[in-house]
Design an enzyme around this catalytic site. Structure first.
Site, short mmCIF file in Angstrom:
data_model
loop_
_atom_site.label_atom_id
_atom_site.label_comp_id
_atom_site.label_asym_id
_atom_site.label_seq_id
_atom_site.Cartn_x
_atom_site.Cartn_y
_atom_site.Cartn_z
CE1 TYR A 147 46.56 35.76 42.85
CE2 TYR A 147 44.85 37.19 41.97
CZ TYR A 147 46.11 37.03 42.52
OH TYR A 147 46.91 38.13 42.74
CE LYS A 151 46.80 36.72 46.47
NZ LYS A 151 48.01 37.12 47.19
CG ASN A 192 51.77 38.50 27.04
OD1 ASN A 192 52.73 37.94 27.53
ND2 ASN A 192 50.61 37.90 26.80
CG PHE A 193 50.29 44.55 24.97
CD1 PHE A 193 49.88 43.31 24.50
CD2 PHE A 193 49.30 45.50 25.29
CE1 PHE A 193 48.52 43.00 24.34
CE2 PHE A 193 47.95 45.21 25.13
CZ PHE A 193 47.56 43.96 24.66
N GLY A 209 39.35 44.37 23.26
CA GLY A 209 40.28 45.34 23.85
C GLY A 209 39.58 46.50 24.54
CD GLN A 211 39.84 43.40 27.59
OE1 GLN A 211 39.27 43.89 26.63
NE2 GLN A 211 40.63 42.34 27.48
CB THR A 212 39.18 49.70 31.69
OG1 THR A 212 38.37 49.37 32.83
CG2 THR A 212 38.33 50.32 30.60
CD GLN A 278 33.23 48.94 34.85
OE1 GLN A 278 33.36 49.93 34.14
NE2 GLN A 278 32.17 48.74 35.61
P1 NAD Z 1 55.23 36.79 41.21
O1 NAD Z 1 54.67 35.55 40.62
O2 NAD Z 1 56.36 37.47 40.48
O3 NAD Z 1 55.71 36.55 42.70
C1 NAD Z 1 55.15 35.59 43.55
C2 NAD Z 1 56.29 34.88 44.26
O4 NAD Z 1 55.74 33.92 45.16
C3 NAD Z 1 57.21 34.12 43.30
O5 NAD Z 1 58.56 34.39 43.59
C4 NAD Z 1 56.86 32.66 43.55
O6 NAD Z 1 57.93 31.78 43.28
C5 NAD Z 1 56.46 32.70 45.02
N1 NAD Z 1 55.60 31.59 45.41
C6 NAD Z 1 54.49 31.12 44.77
N2 NAD Z 1 53.97 30.09 45.44
C7 NAD Z 1 54.76 29.89 46.53
C8 NAD Z 1 54.76 28.96 47.61
N3 NAD Z 1 53.81 28.01 47.70
N4 NAD Z 1 55.73 29.05 48.55
C9 NAD Z 1 56.70 29.99 48.47
N5 NAD Z 1 56.77 30.90 47.46
C10 NAD Z 1 55.81 30.85 46.51
O7 NAD Z 1 54.02 37.81 41.40
P2 NAD Z 1 53.98 39.31 41.93
O8 NAD Z 1 53.35 40.13 40.89
O9 NAD Z 1 55.28 39.71 42.48
O10 NAD Z 1 52.90 39.17 43.11
C11 NAD Z 1 53.28 39.16 44.48
C12 NAD Z 1 52.04 39.17 45.35
O11 NAD Z 1 51.27 40.35 45.08
C13 NAD Z 1 51.14 37.96 45.11
O12 NAD Z 1 50.62 37.53 46.35
C14 NAD Z 1 50.03 38.55 44.26
O13 NAD Z 1 48.82 37.86 44.44
C15 NAD Z 1 49.95 39.98 44.76
N6 NAD Z 1 49.40 40.86 43.71
C16 NAD Z 1 50.14 41.24 42.63
C17 NAD Z 1 49.57 42.02 41.65
C18 NAD Z 1 50.33 42.49 40.43
O14 NAD Z 1 49.75 43.15 39.58
N7 NAD Z 1 51.61 42.25 40.31
C19 NAD Z 1 48.23 42.44 41.77
C20 NAD Z 1 47.50 42.01 42.88
C21 NAD Z 1 48.10 41.24 43.86
N1 UDP Z 2 45.32 40.68 27.94
C1 UDP Z 2 45.40 40.88 26.56
N2 UDP Z 2 46.47 40.40 25.89
C2 UDP Z 2 47.49 39.74 26.50
C3 UDP Z 2 47.41 39.53 27.92
C4 UDP Z 2 46.31 40.01 28.60
O1 UDP Z 2 44.51 41.50 25.96
O2 UDP Z 2 48.44 39.33 25.80
C5 UDP Z 2 44.17 41.24 28.66
C6 UDP Z 2 43.46 40.27 29.61
O3 UDP Z 2 42.45 39.54 28.92
C7 UDP Z 2 42.89 41.24 30.64
C8 UDP Z 2 43.92 42.35 30.70
O4 UDP Z 2 44.67 42.27 29.50
O5 UDP Z 2 41.67 41.79 30.16
C9 UDP Z 2 44.86 42.24 31.90
O6 UDP Z 2 45.38 40.93 31.91
P1 UDP Z 2 46.49 40.46 32.94
O7 UDP Z 2 46.71 39.00 32.69
O8 UDP Z 2 47.67 41.35 32.85
O9 UDP Z 2 45.87 40.70 34.39
P2 UDP Z 2 44.39 40.57 35.05
O10 UDP Z 2 44.05 41.96 35.40
O11 UDP Z 2 43.42 39.98 34.08
O12 UDP Z 2 44.62 39.68 36.22
#
Ligand code: NAD
Ligand code: UDP
Length: 331
Positions: A147, A151, A192-193, A209, A211-212, A278
């Protein structure tokens, strides 16, 4: 109302993508939502099928596709550790081939294209909070690398298409975002929570727990992404979009228990490999260049998210895979 555009949202059926599609339709745009439903289901967008300006294409972004649009938001990629580690090779292909395909399209039709990058490009950061100038501390061979490095490579491709072909790009680095339509089985900490607390089951804290994370409510995030797309061409990013409020995972668990009135206890499970200790965005640049900052604080956002999880029937969602990030810790 803004000028109406044809806008492609890859990953548009996902958590963030479905909210983005809604906001773009509200603004009067024609929205093409492309998704392969790997980590989402029709449920997230079924209400948009009635909309005259909404179109859905079931397609995998690793395969080329020819569309004529004015703007592209590239969100297609599994985002939660559980999902992106399920098939690590597919995850990196989705980031890299997906970026090449949308950039090729943008180059051909002269569309503006925004990449949904991530705070994961900073890895386990030794600079805190993280400004965009920080180059990160990523383990290139670890379980999160599919990942993180995918990215990072996508960012490289965006900047090379910009430098070599003049493609009009935007790159946003998204920090942990939460809200309604998070997939109930994707294993992210907020969902999850809440699900555990509503069922009076133990809240699973990975590690001790301490980690931030910094949690951004989805509406703020979508507004930030759209502000970046609409911003001046001289400002292409990367820009951090997130909420600078920083909480330990234990604090988050206690807040969720308090807000749900749950009888749940906390249990500690092993920390997944390479879990960052963090994370907090420095959003100085977004404030300065976009006039953007988050408006929804953690308790407000959690209240809305708790209401969502109370309202859904979890049995309508596909079960989680057996490969979880948590299992990568060797449990
Ligand atoms: P999500 O998993 O809900 O959404 C991702 C979508 O992409 C899904 O609908 C999935 O079916 C689709 N997808 C995956 N692989 C695909 C492929 N090969 N072809 C077509 N569609 C595909 O996740 P999200 O939280 O909505 O994240 C959306 C974007 O934002 C992602 O690129 C993710 O990396 C980025 N992002 C999200 C977060 C967050 O906290 N939610 C943080 C950082 C970056
Ligand atoms: N985490 C946790 N319990 C859970 C799920 C996640 O303590 O049931 C922790 C995980 O180890 C990380 C943080 O919560 O430290 C955020 O996890 P998440 O998967 O939401 O996203 P990340 O920022 O790690 O991509």
């Amino acid at each position: 109302m803004a000028e109406s555009k044809r806008i492609l949202v890859t990953g548009g059926a996902g958590f963030l993508g479905s909210h983005l599609c809604e906001r773009l339709l509200e603004q009067g745009h024609d929205v093409v939502c492309l998704d392969n439903f790997f980590t989402s289901q029709k449920l997230n967008i079924v209400h948009l099928f009635q909309h005259d300006h909404f179109e859905f294409i079931r397609h995998d972004v690793t395969q080329p596709i020819w569309l004529e649009v004015d703007e592209i938001y590239n969100l297609a990629c599994p985002a939660s550790p559980v999902h992106y580690q399920y098939n690590a090779i597919k995850t990196i292909k989705t980031s890299v081939l997906g970026a090449i395909n949308v950039l090729g399209m943008a180059k051909r039709v002269r569309a503006k294209v925004l990449q949904a990058s991530t705070s994961e490009v900073y890895g386990d950061p030794d600079v805190h909070p993280q400004p965009e100038s920080y180059r990160g501390n990523v383990n290139p061979i670890g379980v999160r690398a599919c990942y993180d490095e995918g990215k990072r490579c996508a960012e490289t491709l965006f900047f090379d298409y910009h430098r070599m072909n003049g493609v009009n790009i935007r790159v946003v680095r998204i920090f942990n975002t939460y809200g309604p339509r998070m997939h109930p089985h994707d294993g992210r900490v907020v969902s999850n929570f809440i699900i555990q607390a509503l069922a009076d089951e133990p809240l699973t804290i990975y590690g001790d727990g301490s980690q931030t994370r910094s949690f951004c409510y989805v509406d703020d995030l979508v507004e930030g992404m759209m502000a970046m797309m609409a911003g001046p061409d001289r400002f292409i990013g990367p820009v951090n979009i997130g909420n600078p409020g920083e909480f330990t995972i234990r604090e988050l668990a206690e807040t969720v228990i308090d807000m749900t009135g749950s009888r749940s206890k906390l249990i500690e499970l092993p920390l997944p490999a390479d879990d960052p200790t963090q994370r907090r965005p420095d959003i100085t640049l977004a404030r300065k260049e976009l006039g953007w900052e988050p408006k929804v604080d953690l308790r407000q956002g959690l209240a809305r998210t708790i209401e969502y999880f109370k309202s859904i029937d979890i049995s309508h969602f596909r079960k989680p895979t057996s490969h979880t990030a948590h299992k990568s810790s060797g449990l």
